[in-house]
Design a protein around this motif. Structure first.
Motif, PDB file in Angstrom:
ATOM      1  N   ILE A 167       0.844  -1.192   0.000  1.00  0.00           N
ATOM      2  CA  ILE A 167       0.000   0.000   0.000  1.00  0.00           C
ATOM      3  C   ILE A 167       0.889   1.255   0.000  1.00  0.00           C
ATOM      4  O   ILE A 167       1.918   1.320   0.670  1.00  0.00           O
ATOM      5  N   SER A 168       0.454   2.275  -0.741  1.00  0.00           N
ATOM      6  CA  SER A 168       1.201   3.528  -0.879  1.00  0.00           C
ATOM      7  C   SER A 168       1.502   4.165   0.471  1.00  0.00           C
ATOM      8  O   SER A 168       0.670   4.170   1.384  1.00  0.00           O
ATOM      9  N   ARG A 169       2.680   4.752   0.582  1.00  0.00           N
ATOM     10  CA  ARG A 169       3.062   5.483   1.792  1.00  0.00           C
ATOM     11  C   ARG A 169       2.156   6.688   2.023  1.00  0.00           C
ATOM     12  O   ARG A 169       1.977   7.126   3.168  1.00  0.00           O
ATOM     13  N   TYR A 170       1.598   7.232   0.934  1.00  0.00           N
ATOM     14  CA  TYR A 170       0.618   8.311   1.088  1.00  0.00           C
ATOM     15  C   TYR A 170      -0.491   7.892   2.050  1.00  0.00           C
ATOM     16  O   TYR A 170      -1.017   8.705   2.811  1.00  0.00           O
ATOM     17  N   VAL A 171      -0.863   6.590   1.978  1.00  0.00           N
ATOM     18  CA  VAL A 171      -1.958   6.071   2.788  1.00  0.00           C
ATOM     19  C   VAL A 171      -1.448   5.518   4.119  1.00  0.00           C
ATOM     20  O   VAL A 171      -1.967   5.860   5.190  1.00  0.00           O
ATOM     21  N   LEU A 172      -0.412   4.689   4.057  1.00  0.00           N
ATOM     22  CA  LEU A 172       0.101   4.062   5.278  1.00  0.00           C
ATOM     23  C   LEU A 172       0.582   5.091   6.288  1.00  0.00           C
ATOM     24  O   LEU A 172       0.305   4.992   7.490  1.00  0.00           O
ATOM     25  N   MET A 173       1.312   6.091   5.816  1.00  0.00           N
ATOM     26  CA  MET A 173       1.886   7.102   6.702  1.00  0.00           C
ATOM     27  C   MET A 173       1.032   8.378   6.780  1.00  0.00           C
ATOM     28  O   MET A 173       1.380   9.302   7.491  1.00  0.00           O
ATOM     29  N   LYS A 174      -0.068   8.382   6.011  1.00  0.00           N
ATOM     30  CA  LYS A 174      -0.962   9.557   5.950  1.00  0.00           C
ATOM     31  C   LYS A 174      -0.184  10.840   5.643  1.00  0.00           C
ATOM     32  O   LYS A 174      -0.390  11.881   6.270  1.00  0.00           O
ATOM     33  N   THR A 175       0.698  10.739   4.651  1.00  0.00           N
ATOM     34  CA  THR A 175       1.551  11.887   4.304  1.00  0.00           C
ATOM     35  C   THR A 175       0.935  12.774   3.232  1.00  0.00           C
ATOM     36  O   THR A 175       1.448  13.872   2.973  1.00  0.00           O
ATOM     37  N   HIS A 176      -0.119  12.309   2.571  1.00  0.00           N
ATOM     38  CA  HIS A 176      -0.714  13.106   1.490  1.00  0.00           C
ATOM     39  C   HIS A 176      -1.469  14.298   2.071  1.00  0.00           C
ATOM     40  O   HIS A 176      -2.114  14.200   3.109  1.00  0.00           O
ATOM     41  N   MET A 177      -1.411  15.437   1.364  1.00  0.00           N
ATOM     42  CA  MET A 177      -2.070  16.642   1.865  1.00  0.00           C
ATOM     43  C   MET A 177      -3.579  16.456   1.988  1.00  0.00           C
ATOM     44  O   MET A 177      -4.248  17.195   2.720  1.00  0.00           O
ATOM     45  N   ALA A 178      -4.144  15.459   1.302  1.00  0.00           N
ATOM     46  CA  ALA A 178      -5.583  15.198   1.427  1.00  0.00           C
ATOM     47  C   ALA A 178      -5.973  14.899   2.865  1.00  0.00           C
ATOM     48  O   ALA A 178      -7.101  15.191   3.285  1.00  0.00           O
ATOM     49  N   TYR A 179      -5.043  14.345   3.630  1.00  0.00           N
ATOM     50  CA  TYR A 179      -5.335  14.045   5.033  1.00  0.00           C
ATOM     51  C   TYR A 179      -5.455  15.314   5.877  1.00  0.00           C
ATOM     52  O   TYR A 179      -5.926  15.265   7.010  1.00  0.00           O
TER      53      TYR A 179
END
Length: 320
Positions: free
Chosen positions: A304-316
């Motif tokens: 799973i993308s680190r954007y999701v696993l680490m919640k690093t995407h600005m969408a969060y």
């Protein structure tokens, strides 16, 4: 996502811009233009849409803003920004290109940049035309406090652009067709973003962030996807268009990738980042990134993308 802003102050000029290169750029270009217009207390003109190459398909607001509506829902765009910035559907006839100062601005433009580089020109000229450039792909979450500025960014990026009904219908029909096929085979509907045109570019040479068709097929097989079927995507697009149009194809591709059961980016870049943002907003967080180290029988959840696993995407920063 709704606006919670006070009414914007009386507008003092106009901000115009173009949407270029495809929907993954459109999202960012819209956001930057809204941020600039709000800071300047200017009126935002609905943009024209241009292809990535000279002579490509162009919808121009110099003739009619209705052309923006060939792809996007104009009324939704205007109403979503109510209270954030004033929006007009066409460029005023008295505003000529001679009245516009053309400015190149970096993606995710900051208040400091606007104050130092855009506001002085705007005060002198009265109107500006923006062209966003992308020095790098930066969709990382920032630890900024909740404020009106952040709400404006979130609203512009995730709440202002919706497809117009006819294009929306095409996307829905493709998604439903592929989901029906996946249900028949008791599997998930996986979309892979293969960027064959980019594989030979300098940024992909020897990079672990770029994968070709054979590498993707091997990775999928290791995850247990033994049967890969050709979908009816391009037949549906051709039926809708009646003629070839790369711009429509890009838009439909972007939204199908955003709504599949599983999304797999073969190349790290802006398309991946902005599809990830839309998926996070709609809680479709199965975004799987290829990995050469995968072994036979590997679980999909391990990649799973680190954007999701680490919640690093600005969408969060925008969605709880």
């Amino acid at each position: 996502m709704k606006s919670s802003h006070k009414e914007p102050e009386e507008s003092k000029g106009f901000v115009t811009f173009s949407l270029t290169n495809g929907p993954e750029y459109h999202v960012s270009q819209i956001t930057d233009a809204v941020v600039v217009a709000r800071y300047l207390k200017a009126t935002l003109v609905i943009p024209d849409i241009r292809g990535s190459q000279p002579g490509d398909w162009r919808l121009s607001n110099y003739v009619s803003s209705g052309n923006f509506g060939d792809i996007y829902d104009i009324e939704k765009f205007v109403s979503s920004l109510d209270g954030v910035v004033k929006v007009v559907k066409s460029q005023p006839s008295e505003l000529s290109t001679k009245d516009l100062a053309v400015l190149r601005i970096p993606n995710r433009v900051t208040k400091e940049y606007i104050a130092n580089n855009i506001e002085p020109v705007f005060k002198t000229k009265g109107n500006v035309r923006l062209a966003t450039y992308f020095p790098s792909v930066n969709m990382r979450r920032t630890r900024t406090p909740e404020n009106e500025e952040r709400h404006s960014v979130c609203l512009a990026m995730f709440g202002s652009l919706e497809l117009q009904p006819e294009v929306r219908e095409v996307v829905d029909s493709i998604v439903e067709r592929l989901k029906t096929l996946s249900r028949k085979s008791d599997s998930e509907f996986v979309v892979v973003d293969l960027r064959l045109d980019m594989l030979d570019q300098k940024g992909c040479q020897g990079s672990k962030n770029c994968y070709g068709p054979d590498e993707i097929a091997l990775f999928l097989k290791k995850l247990g996807f033994d049967s890969l079927k050709k979908c009816g995507l391009f037949d549906a697009i051709e039926k809708f268009l009646g003629s070839d149009s790369s711009e429509y194809e890009k838009v439909i591709d972007f939204y199908v990738c955003s709504e599949s059961d599983v999304f797999m980016p073969a190349i790290s870049g802006l398309f991946y980042a902005n599809v990830a943002g839309k998926r996070i907003g709609s809680r479709k967080t199965k975004i799987v990134v290829p990995d050469d180290s995968a072994s036979a029988g590997s679980e999909l959840g391990n990649y799973i993308s680190r954007y999701v696993l680490m919640k690093t995407h600005m969408a969060y920063s925008c969605f709880c």
